[in-house]
Design a protein around this motif. Structure first.
Motif, PDB file in Angstrom:
ATOM      1  N   ALA A 288      18.932  15.073  -8.061  1.00  0.00           N
ATOM      2  CA  ALA A 288      18.466  14.423  -9.285  1.00  0.00           C
ATOM      3  C   ALA A 288      19.603  14.371 -10.296  1.00  0.00           C
TER       4      ALA A 288
ATOM      5  N   MET B 218      16.678   9.161  -3.896  1.00  0.00           N
ATOM      6  CA  MET B 218      15.688  10.027  -4.517  1.00  0.00           C
ATOM      7  C   MET B 218      14.486  10.060  -3.572  1.00  0.00           C
TER       8      MET B 218
ATOM      9  N   THR C 174      12.641   8.753 -10.461  1.00  0.00           N
ATOM     10  CA  THR C 174      12.343  10.181 -10.271  1.00  0.00           C
ATOM     11  C   THR C 174      11.026  10.539 -10.945  1.00  0.00           C
TER      12      THR C 174
ATOM     13  N   GLY D 188       9.946  10.826  -7.225  1.00  0.00           N
ATOM     14  CA  GLY D 188      10.590  12.096  -6.809  1.00  0.00           C
ATOM     15  C   GLY D 188       9.785  13.309  -7.235  1.00  0.00           C
ATOM     16  N   SER D 189       9.368  13.293  -8.495  1.00  0.00           N
ATOM     17  CA  SER D 189       8.610  14.438  -9.035  1.00  0.00           C
ATOM     18  C   SER D 189       7.102  14.265  -8.904  1.00  0.00           C
TER      19      SER D 189
ATOM     20  N   MET E 115      20.285  15.712 -17.189  1.00  0.00           N
ATOM     21  CA  MET E 115      21.000  16.372 -16.086  1.00  0.00           C
ATOM     22  C   MET E 115      22.234  15.572 -15.676  1.00  0.00           C
TER      23      MET E 115
HETATM   24  O1  LIG Z   1      12.247  18.901 -10.001  1.00  0.00           O
HETATM   25  C1  LIG Z   1      13.358  18.473  -9.639  1.00  0.00           C
HETATM   26  O2  LIG Z   1      14.375  18.478 -10.339  1.00  0.00           O
HETATM   27  C2  LIG Z   1      13.464  17.875  -8.257  1.00  0.00           C
HETATM   28  C3  LIG Z   1      13.968  16.406  -8.308  1.00  0.00           C
HETATM   29  C4  LIG Z   1      12.714  15.554  -8.058  1.00  0.00           C
HETATM   30  C5  LIG Z   1      11.686  16.528  -7.571  1.00  0.00           C
HETATM   31  N1  LIG Z   1      12.144  17.763  -7.658  1.00  0.00           N
END
Ligand SMILES: O=C(O)[C@@H]1CCC=N1
Ligand SMILES: NC(=O)C1=CN([C@@H]2O[C@H](COP(=O)(O)OP(=O)(O)OC[C@H]3O[C@@H](n4cnc5c(N)ncnc54)[C@H](O)[C@@H]3O)[C@@H](O)[C@H]2O)C=CC1
Length: 267
Positions: A96, A117, A167, A171-172, A264
């Motif tokens: 990420a 991702m 993300t 991703g999350s 980040m």
């Molecule tokens: O929480 C996180 O930073 C990682 C990246 C996307 C899912 N989990």
């Protein structure tokens, strides 16, 4: 084709499980490395994949090298392996907030770099992965990468600028869904449902609801209205969600995730 995975944690091992389950390539052509030797031993035994002695060995021998360590560890790993990478090795990051530029600044702009991702449903071959390519990736290599990513779910090429927002909505997202499922189960328990049955019922209903969208291609509002009988049970529940600013809260969650990803990345 030789696949290397540096970092066999939650996401790296999810990809490993998905790729091996799909038989995308023979397990003997997959090698993994992690500082956690116990984890490596377990995974190599369970999935019949090779154990690399170190990151450099993987960088040397892999055609595609997946870097799946935490974002703050990525620079250290890339710096360690940069001299072991050939011009044909494809470095595929899943971190990420780590941009293609950031990676090229360490290993060189002549290298083949891919930013992705993914998400943990890769483990059951139902992942959703975004991908952005640098300018050194050839069309035939893109085809191979899509085959790899699609071996554990679906994939979509996006402009790298959208990776932060992506993300937030993929991703999350599995974690938001699990919190939603947990709260639904608590609601069921509050009304006398056995918790273990509630989890199974809710998970299948969430799966079915998602599948309805993917297969009918209908707008979620249309599908919602198909459930919501006038004066019925569903609208009573939906009113509570609306009064609780459910939609706005979810949008704020996506915004917070996106902002964190940008932070980040040092943006
Ligand atoms: O929480 C996180 O930073 C990682 C990246 C996307 C899912 N989990
Ligand atoms: N967990 C998730 O759902 C997702 C994670 N990601 C990304 O995947 C990356 C990994 O995240 P997780 O798997 O959740 O973290 P994790 O902490 O579960 O796994 C990271 C692994 O890297 C290993 N490691 C640390 N330094 C190492 C080194 N020098 N060489 C080899 N291995 C090393 C650790 O022992 C650990 O097993 C992160 O960059 C994250 O942003 C991306 C999408 C989803």
């Amino acid at each position: 084709m030789k696949l290397g995975i540096i970092g066999a944690g939650n996401m790296g091992s999810s990809i490993l499980k998905g790729v091996t389950a799909s038989n995308f390539l023979e397990n003997k052509n997959i090698a993994i490395f992690d500082l956690n030797k116990v984890k490596i031993e377990e995974l190599s035994k369970e999935y019949g994949v090779k154990k690399a002695e170190n990151e450099n060995e993987l960088a040397n021998k892999s055609d595609i090298l997946i870097v799946s360590v935490k974002p703050n560890i990525v620079p250290k790993v890339l710096d360690k392996i940069k001299d072991d990478l050939s011009e044909k090795t494809i470095v595929l990051s899943i971190a990420a907030g780590i941009s293609i530029d950031f990676i090229e600044n360490i290993i060189g702009t002549d290298k083949k770099v891919i930013r992705t991702m993914p998400n943990t449903p890769a483990q059951v071959m139902e992942g959703m992965t975004a991908v952005s390519f640098n300018q050194n990736i050839q069309e035939n290599e893109k085809t191979m990468i899509f085959k790899l990513l699609n071996s554990f779910g679906k994939s979509i090429e996006i402009d790298e600028k959208l990776m932060h927002a992506y993300t937030g909505i993929s991703g999350s997202l599995p974690a938001y869904v699990y919190v939603f499922i947990e709260a639904l189960a608590d609601g069921g328990v509050l009304e006398g449902m056995p918790r273990d049955k509630a989890y199974e019922i809710i998970a299948q209903t969430v799966l079915g609801s998602a599948k309805m969208m993917l297969e009918t291609k209908k707008h979620p509002g249309v599908l919602k209205d198909e459930v919501t009988s006038p004066g019925g049970t569903t609208i009573a529940a939906l009113k509570v969600l609306e009064d609780g600013k459910f939609r706005g809260t979810v949008m704020e969650a996506v915004k917070a995730c996106t902002e964190k990803s940008k932070e980040m990345a040092g943006e």
